[in-house]
Design an enzyme around this catalytic site. Sequence first.
Site, PDB file in Angstrom:
ATOM      1  N   ASP A 288     201.863 -35.980 105.203  1.00  0.00           N
ATOM      2  CA  ASP A 288     200.810 -36.849 104.670  1.00  0.00           C
ATOM      3  C   ASP A 288     201.094 -38.252 105.186  1.00  0.00           C
ATOM      4  O   ASP A 288     201.607 -38.392 106.293  1.00  0.00           O
ATOM      5  CB  ASP A 288     200.777 -36.781 103.136  1.00  0.00           C
ATOM      6  CG  ASP A 288     199.398 -37.058 102.555  1.00  0.00           C
ATOM      7  OD1 ASP A 288     198.803 -38.083 102.923  1.00  0.00           O
ATOM      8  OD2 ASP A 288     198.907 -36.267 101.723  1.00  0.00           O
ATOM      9  N   HIS A 322     199.336 -38.486 108.098  1.00  0.00           N
ATOM     10  CA  HIS A 322     197.919 -38.817 107.959  1.00  0.00           C
ATOM     11  C   HIS A 322     197.663 -40.261 108.369  1.00  0.00           C
ATOM     12  O   HIS A 322     196.564 -40.599 108.795  1.00  0.00           O
ATOM     13  CB  HIS A 322     197.451 -38.589 106.522  1.00  0.00           C
ATOM     14  CG  HIS A 322     197.252 -37.138 106.184  1.00  0.00           C
ATOM     15  ND1 HIS A 322     197.193 -36.152 107.138  1.00  0.00           N
ATOM     16  CD2 HIS A 322     197.089 -36.520 104.982  1.00  0.00           C
ATOM     17  CE1 HIS A 322     197.004 -34.983 106.546  1.00  0.00           C
ATOM     18  NE2 HIS A 322     196.942 -35.177 105.242  1.00  0.00           N
TER      19      HIS A 322
END
Length: 547
Positions: A288, A322
Amino acid sequence: MKQTAAMLFSLLSLSSVWAQEPARPTIQQVSFPKDTTNIATLGAKGDGQFLNTEAINKAITSVSQKGGGVVLVPAGLWLTGPIEMKSNVNLHVSREAIVLFSDNFDHYKLVESNWEGEPAWRNQNPISGKNLENIAITGSGIIDGNGGAWRMVKRSKMTETQWKNLISSGGVVDEKANIWYPSESSLSGAQQKKAGVMRPGTTAADFSDVKDYLRPNLLVFTSCKKILLEGVTIQNSPAWNLHPLMCQDLTLRKLLVRNPWYAQNGDGVDIESCKNVLVEDCTFDVGDDGICIKSGRDKAGRDRGMPTENVIIRNSIVYHAHGGFVIGSEMSGGARNIWVDDCSFIGTDIGLRFKTTRGRGGVVENIFINNINMVDIPGEAILFDMYYAAVDPLPLIGDKKQEIKVQKLPVTEETPRFQNFVIRNVHVNGADKGIFVRGLPEMNIKNISIENANIFAKKGIDIIEAEGIQLKNVKLNSKSSNPLVYIHNAKNIHIDGLMPVNATDLLFRVEGDENKNIQLSKSDLSKVKQQSEFTNGAKKNVLTIKK
């Protein structure tokens, strides 16, 4: 005359960001007595089978009570349950050592904790500490959270072989067979709204049936002062790897932080409501966001009222994530006075990622970024977005992005603000889009300066609901040039020295009836076929092009 005055005011406002740049903070450092206690002397066994929870915690407590020192984890594979740090202790993990946390969920009790910016019941963190001072984890060994035992996995992130192997290992899948969960308890938690979030009258017992779903972050230090994390590899967390919360004088140095790329909520470090922070010479490769700044979610974050401030991030690398450097989306307590220098993002979904949404509130301001390299960015190189929707930045197979419903709402304490960002010397080789800025109709993103940017991307620049944007010396090598620059309801936009590399069909598309004072100057337009197009109420006189 009015347009000229407005432009002058905008430029003065942008230049004042540097003039008002605060002094960089001095981060206080830890110090320990040289006395060393080897965990093996207290009965620990590094055979990968013996559970060392009691021995490790006994060593930490003993050293702290004696006034401090070093707790040594020597060569070996050290299986353990939760480790609780104490003041004045340096937990030193040797190069030949692996600290492996147990995958037996019964070793982790439900405790009062915090999840994505709100108070919540969660399983006990593998490493934790609260209200401590002068603590460290050092060495060059490995700390492994055994996160695969906890995490759900999306089928779209697996090959067919990987998916079949995962299912055959046990666990359950959801009704659509799209997500694997390690147990029925975990699946049940996923089907509840905000499972584990504290509400009046609830206790840990109320969430016992979904306990497996309440994944812990690997390391959480809460309200601690003078912290050092240095040299170790921290990996395979059930959720976020590192979560300093309401801490002061924190140093992260020469860390390797890893999670599988598909790891749900597998952030690298989330610095939340902290003051005086140094992150340097670290490497992140996670599932992430890589390096993320937070300060609480919605009302809980506003009530806490603790911004993350005085942060220096430098000489660090982010691989898969991300976002490389990220602020938000839980930034309701604000973020300010942050410097990011000399960092590289390689294959991150988005490079510089600033995200929020209505309901958060909070002010993010005085962010100074310099010397950033990016390679193979599948999404935007630089992104400001006030419509964050809590989904992966790149749609997975079968996912559909929700259409944004644009409407102007009243400004309240729930309205977030992004303002005063200075970004300089950015080099991008490969991105889907160069620059994307999208504010709210009622609260534009304000005072963003981007200077000296060399960007090779499929698409160029979008500026939507923004005010006081200055782009200077931006070189764009873009495959899509229809348009190269899209502007929607923006004000006081000054682009100085735009350099399109390729033949450009359309330079500007200006849309909306609220645009004001857009100016292009000192730019090479020799490869531009059509300079501008005006749609949906945009007037031609809002754009001035000067050679």
